[in-house]
Scaffold this active site. Structure first.
Site, mmCIF file in Angstrom:
data_model
loop_
_atom_site.group_PDB
_atom_site.id
_atom_site.type_symbol
_atom_site.label_atom_id
_atom_site.label_comp_id
_atom_site.label_asym_id
_atom_site.label_seq_id
_atom_site.Cartn_x
_atom_site.Cartn_y
_atom_site.Cartn_z
ATOM 1 N N GLU A 160 5.880 -2.645 -5.733
ATOM 2 C CA GLU A 160 6.487 -2.787 -4.425
ATOM 3 C C GLU A 160 7.350 -3.989 -4.346
ATOM 4 O OE1 GLU A 160 3.797 -2.389 -0.957
ATOM 5 O OE2 GLU A 160 3.460 -0.511 -1.193
ATOM 6 N N ASN A 203 5.585 0.607 -10.025
ATOM 7 C CA ASN A 203 5.173 1.215 -8.898
ATOM 8 C C ASN A 203 5.800 0.875 -7.555
ATOM 9 O OD1 ASN A 203 3.197 3.659 -8.365
ATOM 10 N ND2 ASN A 203 2.171 1.922 -7.153
ATOM 11 N N HIS A 242 4.621 8.409 -0.627
ATOM 12 C CA HIS A 242 3.949 8.616 0.682
ATOM 13 C C HIS A 242 5.204 9.166 1.808
ATOM 14 C CE1 HIS A 242 0.397 6.366 -0.537
ATOM 15 N NE2 HIS A 242 1.257 5.476 -0.887
ATOM 16 N N GLU A 277 0.563 8.357 -5.707
ATOM 17 C CA GLU A 277 -0.222 7.945 -4.327
ATOM 18 C C GLU A 277 0.297 8.966 -3.272
ATOM 19 O OE1 GLU A 277 0.116 4.049 -2.930
ATOM 20 O OE2 GLU A 277 0.211 2.995 -4.885
ATOM 21 N N ASP A 279 1.180 11.546 -0.541
ATOM 22 C CA ASP A 279 0.443 12.250 0.714
ATOM 23 C C ASP A 279 1.707 12.607 1.618
ATOM 24 O OD1 ASP A 279 1.149 9.649 1.841
ATOM 25 O OD2 ASP A 279 -0.937 8.947 1.620
HETATM 26 C C1 XIL Z 1 -3.599 1.028 1.189
HETATM 27 C C2 XIL Z 1 -5.120 1.371 1.248
HETATM 28 O O1 XIL Z 1 -5.181 2.835 1.307
HETATM 29 C C3 XIL Z 1 -5.732 0.850 2.432
HETATM 30 O O2 XIL Z 1 -7.080 1.078 2.443
HETATM 31 C C4 XIL Z 1 -5.358 -0.716 2.344
HETATM 32 O O3 XIL Z 1 -5.948 -1.076 3.845
HETATM 33 C C5 XIL Z 1 -3.864 -1.030 2.412
HETATM 34 O O4 XIL Z 1 -3.455 -0.647 1.168
HETATM 35 N N1 XIL Z 1 0.966 1.327 -1.185
HETATM 36 C C6 XIL Z 1 0.038 0.818 -2.137
HETATM 37 C C7 XIL Z 1 -1.378 1.171 -1.939
HETATM 38 O O5 XIL Z 1 0.290 0.489 -3.293
HETATM 39 O O6 XIL Z 1 -2.096 -0.049 -2.571
HETATM 40 C C8 XIL Z 1 -1.823 1.141 -0.563
HETATM 41 O O7 XIL Z 1 -3.266 1.371 -0.255
HETATM 42 C C9 XIL Z 1 -0.839 2.175 0.199
HETATM 43 C C10 XIL Z 1 0.552 1.983 -0.012
#
Ligand code: XIL
Length: 470
Positions: A160, A203, A242, A277, A279
């Protein structure tokens, strides 16, 4: 679990029958076994609650049956692994690595250089001090990557680092503010030095929103070109993905097509795309109907198609198992995963399963299992002669003439060759193993777990195939 799988099987069997599909549903087929047949990785995080033993046994049973790649939700992040300076905490990460090993899973490490979940001491002691921050970040990467050398197969080295709204670096990051954008290049170099065999990814999220220069992925592409030109050891881009169901967020502009466009651009640079990741949530508070869940399943399938169809895409990782344990609430979203609150598979699970069952690599591009016909012969067509083997989770391939090969574990079996030359390349095309005069089989135990291209030559036969070493 057994009962639940059987039930899911019956329901799906009926659905397939009524849909007139020819593939019979085998009750013992899992996402994992089907992913392995298609030479891809499918996975889900281990939720933080798992590490404390706070989840029902059924969760773990599902996890290890359905998935072949794993990543920790929080446990390998900076604040978890180095909560105070120089004092490293590997307990939870070790627990996951042990679990992955016991269950034959690939391991992702997440994440080394990120602006979030950095412990307070970094900024308090060294904020804006470039020299010290470089030392701190290098020391962290040396130790963490070094600790899991050979055990963590791939790392999110940088997470990020790009701003949300404009094509530029993210400003609010202790690393960016103190070091400048070169923290990124350095992080890759250090990670590669600490484990030269690990695959290294950049990422980020919102990468499914187009590749124009104004979009995040467009900006990233320019950086990837520069990294590649400068010899920075980067091998993959992770798209977090996401996303929100488009009917509940009219302004949501992402799409599988846009992500596919990114995959194609990355292929030109010899860089992989992974979905890391995934969802697909709905807005919190709304009623989610059966047809909403079916549409959600279709979107899950469309993202899966990228991984199945694009030659440089190999990983489909979901950010959670069950809607009951998901970070999405904090994002004002709900129900974004493939199992419901009671750990029952949702329509999205069925959609993924059926797609994995029915996927046939296109004839003309012959994607993951490619047999290149010997061009000195008359028949120069590129053939995909993948043999579907339902008894084992290994990919088989038969080549022109009588030579064929397949892999079981780390042994490569070659049939029909008298004295073959075997060359194994990693997915970046670097040679990792070579042997002459091979007959029957050869043990590839010195090649670490992962995906490779293998080439077998014997006389006029020339067979190339993608293999997974386990
Ligand atoms: C999130 C986790 O799922 C949570 O439990 C935590 O509080 C915050 O991080 N992008 C990422 C992940 O790279 O590490 C994040 O995970 C979600 C968004």
């Amino acid at each position: 679990m057994r009962t639940q799988q059987t039930l899911a099987g019956v329901v799906l069997g009926i659905a397939l029958f009524s849909a007139g599909l020819s593939n019979a549903f085998a009750a013992d087929e899992t996402l994992r076994s089907l992913a392995e047949k298609n030479n891809i990785y499918i996975g889900a995080i281990l939720n933080s609650q798992w590490f404390g033993g706070g989840l029902p046994g059924q969760y773990e049973q599902i996890h290890k049956t359905q998935f072949n790649i794993v990543v920790a939700e929080n446990e390998m992040k900076f604040d978890a692994t180095e909560p105070s300076e120089g004092r490293f905490n590997y307990g939870n990460g070790d627990k996951m690595v042990k679990y992955a090993k016991a269950n034959g899973m690939r391991v992702r490490g997440h994440a080394l250089a990120w602006h979030s979940q950095v412990p307070g001491w970094v900024d308090q002691k060294y904020g804006k001090n470039k020299k010290e921050l470089l030392r701190v970040l290098k020391n962290h990467i040396d130790n963490v990557v070094g600790h899991w050398k050979g055990q963590v197969d791939e790392w999110d080295v940088v997470n990020e680092a790009i701003s949300n709204n404009e094509p530029q670096w993210r400003g609010y990051s202790v690393w960016y503010q103190g070091i400048g954008p070169e923290f990124i290049d350095s992080a890759f170099v250090w990670a590669h030095a600490a484990d030269p065999n690990a695959e290294l990814c950049y990422n980020d999220y919102n990468l499914e929103q187009g590749i124009s220069p104004k979009a995040k992925a467009g900006f990233l592409l320019e950086q990837v070109k520069r990294w590649v030109a400068n010899g920075i050891p980067i091998h993959c881009v992770g798209s977090q993905t996401h996303v929100e169901d488009t009917t509940t967020d009219k302004h949501f502009i992402g799409s599988p097509d846009s992500l596919r466009a990114l995959a194609k651009e990355l292929a030109k640079l010899n860089i992989k795309l992974k979905i890391t990741e995934l969802d697909i949530g709905f807005k919190s508070g709304i009623n989610v109907s059966k047809s909403d869940l079916e549409r959600q399943g279709k979107t899950f399938r469309e993202y899966l198609d990228i991984i199945l169809e694009e030659p440089n895409a190999d990983t489909y990782l979901i950010w959670g198992v069950s809607d009951k344990w998901s970070w999405l609430g904090g994002l004002n979203r709900q129900k974004g995963l493939i199992y419901d609150d009671n750990l029952n598979p949702k329509p999205a699970f069925d959609s993924i399963l059926v797609r994995l069952q029915n996927f046939e690599p296109p004839q003309d591009t012959a994607k993951k299992d490619t047999v290149v016909a010997d061009t000195s012969k008359k028949d120069t067509t590129v053939k995909d002669t993948t043999v579907k083997d339902t008894t084992t989770a290994i990919a088989k391939s038969a080549g022109p003439g009588s030579v064929s090969m397949y892999v079981a574990g780390h042994t490569l079996f070659i049939a029909g060759a008298n004295s073959a030359k075997v060359d194994v390349f990693d997915m970046q095309g670097r040679p990792v193993f070579s042997a002459k005069n091979v007959k029957g089989s050869i043990d590839l135990k010195d090649v670490s777990e992962g995906l490779y291209m293998v080439r077998v030559r014997d006389g006029s036969a020339n067979l190339t195939k993608r293999i997974a070493i386990k």
